[in-house]
Design an enzyme around this catalytic site. Structure first.
Site, PDB file in Angstrom:
ATOM      1  N   LEU A   1      13.494  90.996  48.329  1.00  0.00           N
ATOM      2  CA  LEU A   1      14.343  91.811  47.458  1.00  0.00           C
ATOM      3  C   LEU A   1      15.242  92.786  48.216  1.00  0.00           C
ATOM      4  O   LEU A   1      15.875  93.651  47.616  1.00  0.00           O
ATOM      5  CB  LEU A   1      13.478  92.560  46.440  1.00  0.00           C
ATOM      6  CG  LEU A   1      12.635  91.649  45.538  1.00  0.00           C
ATOM      7  CD1 LEU A   1      11.812  92.479  44.567  1.00  0.00           C
ATOM      8  CD2 LEU A   1      13.490  90.629  44.797  1.00  0.00           C
TER       9      LEU A   1
ATOM     10  N   HIS B   1      18.585  93.918  50.143  1.00  0.00           N
ATOM     11  CA  HIS B   1      20.001  93.569  50.116  1.00  0.00           C
ATOM     12  C   HIS B   1      20.497  93.287  51.532  1.00  0.00           C
ATOM     13  O   HIS B   1      20.107  93.984  52.465  1.00  0.00           O
ATOM     14  CB  HIS B   1      20.826  94.731  49.548  1.00  0.00           C
ATOM     15  CG  HIS B   1      20.550  95.013  48.115  1.00  0.00           C
ATOM     16  ND1 HIS B   1      19.478  95.779  47.706  1.00  0.00           N
ATOM     17  CD2 HIS B   1      21.198  94.639  46.990  1.00  0.00           C
ATOM     18  CE1 HIS B   1      19.485  95.862  46.383  1.00  0.00           C
ATOM     19  NE2 HIS B   1      20.517  95.181  45.925  1.00  0.00           N
TER      20      HIS B   1
ATOM     21  N   ASP C   1       3.761  88.902  72.227  1.00  0.00           N
ATOM     22  CA  ASP C   1       3.972  87.507  72.625  1.00  0.00           C
ATOM     23  C   ASP C   1       4.307  87.389  74.107  1.00  0.00           C
ATOM     24  O   ASP C   1       3.789  86.514  74.801  1.00  0.00           O
ATOM     25  CB  ASP C   1       5.082  86.878  71.786  1.00  0.00           C
ATOM     26  CG  ASP C   1       5.373  85.451  72.215  1.00  0.00           C
ATOM     27  OD1 ASP C   1       4.440  84.614  72.172  1.00  0.00           O
ATOM     28  OD2 ASP C   1       6.520  85.173  72.610  1.00  0.00           O
TER      29      ASP C   1
END
Length: 168
Positions: A83, A85, A136
């Site tokens: 949701l 923008h 990572d």
């Protein structure tokens, strides 16, 4: 099974009249300067911190890669969080600072825009992905690293005003 519709949903802008998620209409809002700062930390063994600082890692430059990943992530926030923008971002800065007392790294992202809605999620996404990338890049050295304290440090601008939470 659908979750019960909240009784006090009149002020929940991300829900429609039936309690379904919706993207908020911000078309009537004025574009204003908005900025958000978020932070996270990655805790690790002192030897891992030393190896990263010395550049002794199998995958290359851990900090540069994590910083760039954070910047790229901020620009992809609307693609990752349903949701949000899509926003024109005028600034994304990611700082990764060694913290021998932790031991590990402090990560901070500052995001700025001139838009109808704020950039808190962009800043939080930036620090989250920077922390994940740091993990990572260094996991060959240590798998027990911990990503901690992802949080909004401040936000300025917009209808709801400025926000500066108490220090953790």
């Amino acid at each position: 099974m659908q979750a019960p519709f909240p009784k006090n949903s009149a002020n929940l802008t991300h829900l429609d009249g039936q309690g379904q998620a919706q993207m908020v209409d911000v078309s009537d809002k004025a574009q204003t300067i908005r900025q958000a700062v978020a932070a996270a930390q990655v805790r690790m063994l002192p030897a891992t911190l030393e190896a990263i600082q010395a550049g002794n890692t199998p995958k290359g430059d851990v900090l540069a890669t994590a910083r760039l990943a954070g910047i790229m992530a901020a620009k992809q926030t609307a693609n990752l969080i349903p949701l949000c923008h899509p926003l024109p971002l005028q600034k994304v800065a990611v700082e990764i600072t060694p913290d021998p007392q932790l031991p590990g790294y402090q990560i901070q992202a500052t995001v700025k825009t001139k838009a109808e809605t704020g950039v808190e999620m962009e800043a939080l996404t930036a620090v989250s992905i920077a922390a994940l990338t740091l993990y990572d890049m260094a996991k060959a050295l240590e798998k027990s690293m911990q990503i901690e304290s992802i949080r909004l440090v401040s936000k300025t601008g917009g209808k709801s005003g400025d926000y500066f939470p108490p220090a953790p």
